[in-house]
Design an enzyme around this catalytic site. Structure first.
Site, short mmCIF file in Angstrom:
data_model
loop_
_atom_site.label_atom_id
_atom_site.label_comp_id
_atom_site.label_asym_id
_atom_site.label_seq_id
_atom_site.Cartn_x
_atom_site.Cartn_y
_atom_site.Cartn_z
N TRP A 120 0.84 -1.20 0.00
CA TRP A 120 0.00 0.00 0.00
C TRP A 120 0.87 1.25 0.00
CZ3 TRP A 120 -0.77 3.55 4.13
CH2 TRP A 120 -1.80 4.48 3.92
N MET A 124 1.09 4.06 -2.80
CA MET A 124 0.79 5.45 -2.48
C MET A 124 1.91 6.38 -2.95
SD MET A 124 -2.10 5.97 -1.26
CE MET A 124 -1.95 7.59 -0.54
N GLN A 126 4.02 5.87 -5.30
CA GLN A 126 4.00 5.93 -6.75
C GLN A 126 2.97 6.96 -7.21
OE1 GLN A 126 5.94 3.72 -8.24
NE2 GLN A 126 5.47 4.16 -10.37
N HIS A 416 13.27 8.74 -73.65
CA HIS A 416 12.18 9.29 -72.84
C HIS A 416 12.51 10.74 -72.43
CE1 HIS A 416 8.99 8.84 -69.62
NE2 HIS A 416 9.66 9.90 -69.18
N GLU A 417 13.69 10.92 -71.89
CA GLU A 417 14.05 12.26 -71.42
C GLU A 417 14.21 13.23 -72.59
OE1 GLU A 417 13.70 12.80 -68.37
OE2 GLU A 417 13.71 10.72 -67.71
N HIS A 420 10.90 14.64 -73.58
CA HIS A 420 10.49 15.79 -72.75
C HIS A 420 11.24 17.05 -73.18
CE1 HIS A 420 8.15 13.53 -69.92
NE2 HIS A 420 9.17 12.87 -69.38
N ASP A 492 4.65 10.84 -65.12
CA ASP A 492 4.28 11.86 -66.10
C ASP A 492 2.78 11.83 -66.35
OD1 ASP A 492 6.97 12.38 -66.41
OD2 ASP A 492 7.18 11.05 -68.14
ZN ZN Z 1 9.11 11.39 -67.95
#
Ligand code: ZN
Ligand code: ADP
Ligand code: MG
Length: 597
Positions: A120, A124, A126, A416-417, A420, A492
């Site tokens: 007890w 207490m 705690q 691909h590039e 763009h 994209d």
């Molecule tokens: Zn691209």
């Protein structure tokens, strides 16, 4: 520890004594005397081997004629005494031992009691200590800030309007009479609004440095605690503290953590955050306007703030911090290049031009990355190469040199590039291309860097269409050369679709006319808009889909035609890109010359 708690000390001593006395008999048992079974004892008795015996209740102890001691136990054996008399054994009867019942009492009654008492007491203790913690939670964590390096308005660039506004506030705190003589009421609260990294916190720290008044700083998340009422308690104590030190400034960073719309959130109702917000509103109304306290708050989500916070008399002034423009970026770069030796070829102006959309935090990050790169190369100064590489790093992450890509894939990525890049050159309203690379970076396999020449605030229909064309360029080029589509165009396509949808639903740039479709709904408890409210019929939804489709298809075909007219050029550039892996600046410009527009 102020003084020794004697009660505790006594309790400790009692506990130690108790445990000790319980353990004592176990630790040092009485001198070992061999125990005979009762039948053995009777045998010894029959064979006249017993010299003397002492009977103590059930316990019998004695000595053999050989002089050896023994003990045994007998329960209610009425013949014992007559037999002993028969065999002429010297015996005596003793009263049952005192210590026996004493120990029984301790073991059966006192020990359990003591055990529970101890338990007890521990519980207490705690509870008390965590209670004390909970109590100190309620106190505000805001402390007047004493910054070691003093930050001033000079350290903040590119947000001139906001700076002006805040300078005025500082002015007021320094000479309130000037304003009050004219009957002016200075705003009680000022809300700094801006995207993350635009310098809200920095600006607040600059005020702390400039104003020469106490500056209480607290973050919204400090108010949101596990226990209901703690946040409200903190607000209360913060204002109490501030009132003692007027004139002063209270700064609340990330106020959206507490200041969200009330009644929103899972479970709704009266939760911790709501109580905290209520307390904040009460405090802001509560102090006399003559008290020279100014509350500055920062947020990047003004749209989710509770309207009550934005009412006159509370955060009645809003100051917007935009992402810096060209001049602002240049100034910010200069600030952050302090202490970093730049090479003679490093041109801050060009760098500022190449970083549209960067926030102050991005620019700081850029300078830092460049310095790290230079140090890694054992250089004494930072050159343009490092600065350029740092821009790419901030935009797309570091190069992945370790990722192995087959020649076949490299070929595809190169086309691909180039797709763009060529399109962004062929289409005059698209952002000019600055750099193309087939070195994987971040998540992307290749990389085309397009940069606008100036900051854009408006986008025209033709610009939007040309942007979509450029996005289509990657896929179109792959298909033209390899007769096959790859997954490389996924990002994209996603961006193109999103832009096309925006054109139809938000910008009113389609045959459906100048109106918007759908309303974004803010899911406040998640802090972002996830649901879209449909304010149109299913038929319209169909029409929207068709319009988006039409835009994308149109752009796709346009890209195909343009690239088809420049197929030879495309192959030439792709070849150069395969060899060099990265094409920038003049080199790229030279390759992109004499194209068929
Ligand atoms: Zn691209
Ligand atoms: P926010 O609070 O708006 O998210 P911060 O004030 O924390 O952004 O900014 C992060 C860092 O970025 C700052 O410490 C500073 O180094 C840099 N920074 C941001 N904006 C600016 C600016 N306008 N001028 C100079 N540096 C800036
Ligand atoms: Mg901040």
């Amino acid at each position: 520890m102020k003084n020794i708690n004697w009660k505790n000390v006594l309790l400790y001593i009692a506990a130690i004594l108790l445990v000790g006395s319980l353990l004592a008999p176990l630790v040092s048992p009485p001198v070992k005397i061999p125990e005979l079974s009762f039948s053995e004892f009777l045998n010894q008795l029959d064979t006249n081997n017993i010299k003397e015996v002492a009977i103590q209740g059930e316990n019998i102890s004695g000595k053999l004629k050989t002089g050896k001691e023994f003990k045994t136990r007998a329960s209610d054996y009425p013949n014992l005494v007559p037999t002993l008399r028969d065999k002429k054994v010297n015996f005596k009867i003793e009263a049952p031992s005192e210590s026996g019942w004493f120990w029984n009492l301790i073991i059966q009654v006192v020990a359990p009691l003591a055990f529970f008492a101890l338990l007890w007491w521990l519980l207490m203790r705690q509870a008390q200590s965590s209670n004390a913690q909970a109590m100190s939670f309620g106190r505000s964590r805001a402390k007047p800030v004493i910054t070691k390096q003093k930050i001033t308005f000079k350290d903040v660039a590119g947000v001139d309007e906001a700076k002006e506004e805040l300078k005025e506030i500082v002015e007021f705190l320094k000479t309130p009479e000037k304003f009050q003589a004219l009957g002016a009421r200075i705003p009680k609260g000022l809300l700094l609004v801006g995207a993350p990294g635009t310098g809200k916190t920095l600006l607040a720290r600059a005020i702390a440095g400039e104003a020469a008044v106490p500056f209480f700083s607290i973050s919204g998340s400090d108010f949101v605690e596990m226990f209901v009422g703690v946040g409200a308690g903190r607000v209360r104590s913060l204002f109490q503290e501030a009132k003692k030190q007027t004139p002063c400034i209270i700064f609340m960073d990330e106020i959206d953590a507490v200041g969200r719309h009330r009644g929103a959130g899972l479970g709704g109702g009266h939760d911790e955050r709501e109580q905290t917000l209520n307390q904040l509103l009460v405090e802001m109304d509560g102090f006399d306007p003559k008290t020279n306290i100014i509350i500055i708050a920062a947020t990047n989500r003004p749209d989710i703030l509770d309207p009550a916070l934005l009412r006159p008399g509370r955060f009645d002034r809003q100051v917007f911090l935009d992402k810096p423009d060209l001049k602002g970026r240049e100034e910010i770069l200069i600030i952050h290049s302090a202490g970093k030796p730049l090479g003679s070829d490093a041109d801050i102006k060009i760098l500022a031009r190449r970083t549209p959309g960067f926030t102050g935090a991005d620019l700081e990050n850029l300078m830092n990355e460049a310095a790290i790169l230079a140090a890694r190369a054992d250089k004494k100064e930072i050159n343009m190469i490092e600065l350029e590489e740092a821009v790419d790093r901030v935009l797309a992450g570091p190069e992945k040199k370790s990722r192995v890509i087959s020649d076949n894939e490299k070929e595809i990525v190169a086309f691909h590039e180039v797709g763009h890049a060529l399109l962004s050159k062929l289409l005059p309203k698209a952002d000019p291309v600055h750099k193309i690379s087939i070195l994987p970076r971040g998540l992307a396999l290749g990389y085309t860097l397009q940069l606008p020449l100036e900051d854009k605030h408006l986008i025209s229909k033709e610009e939007a269409l040309q942007d979509i064309c450029v996005l289509m360029g990657g896929r179109v080029a792959e298909e033209m050369i390899f007769n096959e589509a790859t997954s490389g165009a996924q990002n994209d396509l996603e961006r193109a679709t999103a832009l096309a949808k925006k054109m139809v639903c938000e910008y009113g740039m389609s045959t459906l006319g100048p109106r918007t479709f759908g309303k974004k709904e803010h899911q406040i408890f998640l802090g972002r808009d996830i649901a879209e409210m449909k304010d149109y019929s299913d038929q319209t939804a169909d029409a929207i889909d068709k319009e988006v489709q039409k835009i994308i298809e149109g752009c796709y075909n346009r890209a195909k035609t343009l690239l088809g007219q420049n197929r030879a050029k495309m192959e030439e550039i792709a070849k150069a890109l395969r060899e060099k892996e990265t094409l920038v600046g003049e080199e790229l410009e030279a390759l992109l010359k004499d194209i068929h527009v």
